[in-house]
Scaffold this motif. Structure first.
Motif, PDB file in Angstrom:
ATOM      1  N   THR A 119       0.833  -1.194   0.193  1.00  0.00           N
ATOM      2  CA  THR A 119       0.065   0.139   0.088  1.00  0.00           C
ATOM      3  C   THR A 119       0.991   1.157   0.166  1.00  0.00           C
ATOM      4  N   TYR A 120       1.770   1.441   1.050  1.00  0.00           N
ATOM      5  CA  TYR A 120       2.746   2.520   0.945  1.00  0.00           C
ATOM      6  C   TYR A 120       3.507   2.722  -0.278  1.00  0.00           C
ATOM      7  N   LEU A 121       4.049   1.747  -1.013  1.00  0.00           N
ATOM      8  CA  LEU A 121       4.873   1.671  -2.266  1.00  0.00           C
ATOM      9  C   LEU A 121       3.860   2.129  -3.308  1.00  0.00           C
ATOM     10  N   ASN A 122       2.531   1.749  -3.261  1.00  0.00           N
ATOM     11  CA  ASN A 122       1.637   2.039  -4.192  1.00  0.00           C
ATOM     12  C   ASN A 122       1.365   3.554  -4.172  1.00  0.00           C
ATOM     13  N   ILE A 123       1.267   4.206  -3.162  1.00  0.00           N
ATOM     14  CA  ILE A 123       1.007   5.507  -2.631  1.00  0.00           C
ATOM     15  C   ILE A 123       2.215   6.580  -3.344  1.00  0.00           C
ATOM     16  N   SER A 124       3.339   5.980  -3.217  1.00  0.00           N
ATOM     17  CA  SER A 124       4.542   6.601  -3.610  1.00  0.00           C
ATOM     18  C   SER A 124       5.586   5.785  -3.628  1.00  0.00           C
ATOM     19  N   PRO A 125       6.570   5.847  -4.560  1.00  0.00           N
ATOM     20  CA  PRO A 125       7.927   5.107  -4.353  1.00  0.00           C
ATOM     21  C   PRO A 125       8.765   5.665  -3.269  1.00  0.00           C
ATOM     22  N   ALA A 126       8.666   7.073  -2.767  1.00  0.00           N
ATOM     23  CA  ALA A 126       9.451   7.467  -1.813  1.00  0.00           C
ATOM     24  C   ALA A 126       8.923   6.593  -0.482  1.00  0.00           C
ATOM     25  N   LEU A 127       7.904   5.976  -0.515  1.00  0.00           N
ATOM     26  CA  LEU A 127       7.374   5.334   0.876  1.00  0.00           C
ATOM     27  C   LEU A 127       7.817   3.800   0.794  1.00  0.00           C
ATOM     28  N   HIS A 128       8.763   3.535  -0.305  1.00  0.00           N
ATOM     29  CA  HIS A 128       9.086   2.039  -0.215  1.00  0.00           C
ATOM     30  C   HIS A 128      10.293   1.487   0.779  1.00  0.00           C
ATOM     31  N   TYR A 129       9.880   1.528   2.032  1.00  0.00           N
ATOM     32  CA  TYR A 129      10.992   0.860   2.858  1.00  0.00           C
ATOM     33  C   TYR A 129      10.238  -0.305   3.515  1.00  0.00           C
TER      34      TYR A 129
ATOM     35  N   GLN B  66      14.275  21.424  12.797  1.00  0.00           N
ATOM     36  CA  GLN B  66      13.556  20.587  13.483  1.00  0.00           C
ATOM     37  C   GLN B  66      12.817  19.601  12.476  1.00  0.00           C
ATOM     38  N   TYR B  67      12.945  19.686  11.476  1.00  0.00           N
ATOM     39  CA  TYR B  67      12.547  18.599  10.529  1.00  0.00           C
ATOM     40  C   TYR B  67      13.240  17.800   9.870  1.00  0.00           C
ATOM     41  N   TYR B  68      12.967  16.942   9.142  1.00  0.00           N
ATOM     42  CA  TYR B  68      13.897  15.870   8.513  1.00  0.00           C
ATOM     43  C   TYR B  68      13.810  15.864   7.048  1.00  0.00           C
ATOM     44  N   GLU B  69      14.755  15.246   6.435  1.00  0.00           N
ATOM     45  CA  GLU B  69      15.284  15.641   4.863  1.00  0.00           C
ATOM     46  C   GLU B  69      14.111  15.286   3.937  1.00  0.00           C
ATOM     47  N   THR B  70      13.688  14.299   4.278  1.00  0.00           N
ATOM     48  CA  THR B  70      12.660  13.455   3.366  1.00  0.00           C
ATOM     49  C   THR B  70      11.226  13.881   3.529  1.00  0.00           C
ATOM     50  N   MET B  71      11.187  14.895   4.650  1.00  0.00           N
ATOM     51  CA  MET B  71       9.643  15.222   5.049  1.00  0.00           C
ATOM     52  C   MET B  71       9.118  16.343   3.803  1.00  0.00           C
ATOM     53  N   GLY B  72       7.855  15.950   3.418  1.00  0.00           N
ATOM     54  CA  GLY B  72       7.441  16.756   2.388  1.00  0.00           C
ATOM     55  C   GLY B  72       7.185  18.327   2.952  1.00  0.00           C
ATOM     56  N   ILE B  73       7.336  19.358   1.945  1.00  0.00           N
ATOM     57  CA  ILE B  73       7.510  20.601   2.171  1.00  0.00           C
ATOM     58  C   ILE B  73       6.105  21.102   2.787  1.00  0.00           C
ATOM     59  N   ASP B  74       4.977  20.578   1.920  1.00  0.00           N
ATOM     60  CA  ASP B  74       3.553  20.525   2.419  1.00  0.00           C
ATOM     61  C   ASP B  74       3.442  20.504   3.966  1.00  0.00           C
ATOM     62  N   ARG B  75       3.831  19.096   4.408  1.00  0.00           N
ATOM     63  CA  ARG B  75       3.688  19.063   5.928  1.00  0.00           C
ATOM     64  C   ARG B  75       4.367  19.893   6.574  1.00  0.00           C
ATOM     65  N   VAL B  76       5.736  20.381   6.377  1.00  0.00           N
ATOM     66  CA  VAL B  76       6.496  21.478   6.978  1.00  0.00           C
ATOM     67  C   VAL B  76       5.896  22.637   7.170  1.00  0.00           C
ATOM     68  N   VAL B  77       5.200  23.097   5.924  1.00  0.00           N
ATOM     69  CA  VAL B  77       4.400  24.325   5.788  1.00  0.00           C
ATOM     70  C   VAL B  77       3.359  24.360   6.639  1.00  0.00           C
ATOM     71  N   ALA B  78       2.346  23.180   6.940  1.00  0.00           N
ATOM     72  CA  ALA B  78       1.347  23.118   7.618  1.00  0.00           C
ATOM     73  C   ALA B  78       1.723  23.235   9.196  1.00  0.00           C
ATOM     74  N   VAL B  79       2.755  22.423   9.513  1.00  0.00           N
ATOM     75  CA  VAL B  79       3.270  22.667  10.861  1.00  0.00           C
ATOM     76  C   VAL B  79       3.763  24.137  11.337  1.00  0.00           C
ATOM     77  N   GLU B  80       4.304  24.629  10.403  1.00  0.00           N
ATOM     78  CA  GLU B  80       4.794  26.157  10.601  1.00  0.00           C
ATOM     79  C   GLU B  80       3.494  27.057  10.728  1.00  0.00           C
ATOM     80  N   ALA B  81       2.277  26.756  10.288  1.00  0.00           N
ATOM     81  CA  ALA B  81       0.999  27.442  10.546  1.00  0.00           C
ATOM     82  C   ALA B  81       0.538  27.342  11.793  1.00  0.00           C
ATOM     83  N   LEU B  82       0.774  26.451  12.636  1.00  0.00           N
ATOM     84  CA  LEU B  82      -0.005  26.185  13.941  1.00  0.00           C
ATOM     85  C   LEU B  82       0.962  26.207  15.058  1.00  0.00           C
TER      86      LEU B  82
END
Lengths: 205, 205
Positions: A119-129, B66-82
């Motif tokens: 499921t995670y792989l199908n959402i995004s190859p970036a989640l292939h762990y 405080q974030y991590y490298e592979t964290m999506g920028i959309d998640r980072v910006v949502a966290v910055e909002a609150l």
């Protein structure tokens, strides 16, 4: 006494203390001449076994009132085996059933380890762990592998533990889940124990 | 001020109070002449926008420590909002991020509604049901549809609520999840609010 738990891929026999499996595709059930007590979630196999009088379907000897029609017989038999537990059966799906003071409260179905990995792989190859079963559930993840591992495992853990009952693990991925459910009991023979209890209650032998 | 949140399928613009979307495949970013503040999880689009000086990537103005490298920028910006919330962003994946007293504690990734629906179907055609979002989470299920709905939703709910923070829902499936997270706030402009906060902090305009 010969017991058999039949799934979609194999006949799982218990003969005294020895258990072994036979492939559903190649095994000829009619070659067995002794009495075999069985349960089966496999409708094709069920149809064949109905014609063989030495194969006794234990499903007929269970009071089904507290269960529901589409509930797998393997889940029912696992519940019959215990009185106060959360039963976590980790196979292609993870079924979670609650039995309290001998009564079935209900249960839910969560995806199994392999299914969730896909499921995670199908959402995004970036989640292939692979899942990290050594994850510390008390720490919010700050990397992708732990973020999906926590998403899969901690959510299940939080819900299972909220019932405040002892946890019994069974099924093919029981050992992996034991790393998360550290205080759980692994019972690989839960279904067979349930079958024995049904046989005893119904005075079948 | 023109803002743009770029995903895998669309450019999502906010122009004052009006928002609209453009398809990633057909939209020509070079036709825009005004200054646009953007974030993007789309690496192809990112490469194009780098060459256009009027497109300002807000990612450069965030303290990422405080974030991590592979964290999506959309998640980072949502966290910055609150400052004190569990942020549940329900899209193709459901990301859950914890921000407490302005600090990001970490987060996890759970499969989205459509992804999970497919997962159950792939495990067995017998699990091919739509999720019941009107499910009573206090009752253990005794039918197949509720058993998978509970498996998907209650596990997520139990974990999210355990953090004892207000829940903010965003993303395409926010309305469906609101049926489960009844006390949550839906904030469809969370990302844009985060972007405005970053612009203000960086004194960009």
């Amino acid at each position: 006494m010969l017991l058999c738990d039949i799934g979609n891929t194999s006949y799982h026999f218990l003969d005294g203390e020895k258990d072994y499996k036979k492939d559903v595709k190649s095994f000829d059930a009619s070659c067995m001449k002794e009495t075999i007590y069985y349960i089966s979630v496999n409708s094709e196999v069920n149809a064949t076994l109905k014609t063989l009088p030495n194969w006794i379907n234990l499903s007929a000897f269970i009071d089904k009132e507290q269960y529901y029609e589409t509930m797998g017989i393997d889940r029912v038999v696992a519940v019959e085996a215990l009185s106060n537990s959360v039963i976590v059966d980790a196979g292609s799906a993870i079924t979670v059933d609650i039995v309290r003071e001998g009564l079935f409260e209900g249960g839910f179905i969560y995806p199994g380890v392999d299914a969730m990995q896909k499921t995670y792989l199908n959402i995004s190859p970036a989640l292939h762990y692979s899942f990290n079963f050594d994850l510390d559930l008390d720490i919010m993840p700050k990397n992708s592998q732990d973020a999906i591992s926590y998403g899969f495992l901690k959510t299940l853990y939080s819900e299972v533990m909220s019932h405040k009952l002892s946890v019994v693990l069974t099924g093919g991925n029981a050992n992996e889940l034991h790393k998360i459910f550290k205080d759980a009991i692994i019972d690989e023979r839960l279904i067979f124990n349930g079958m024995k209890k049904i046989i005893k209650k119904a005075k079948l032998c």
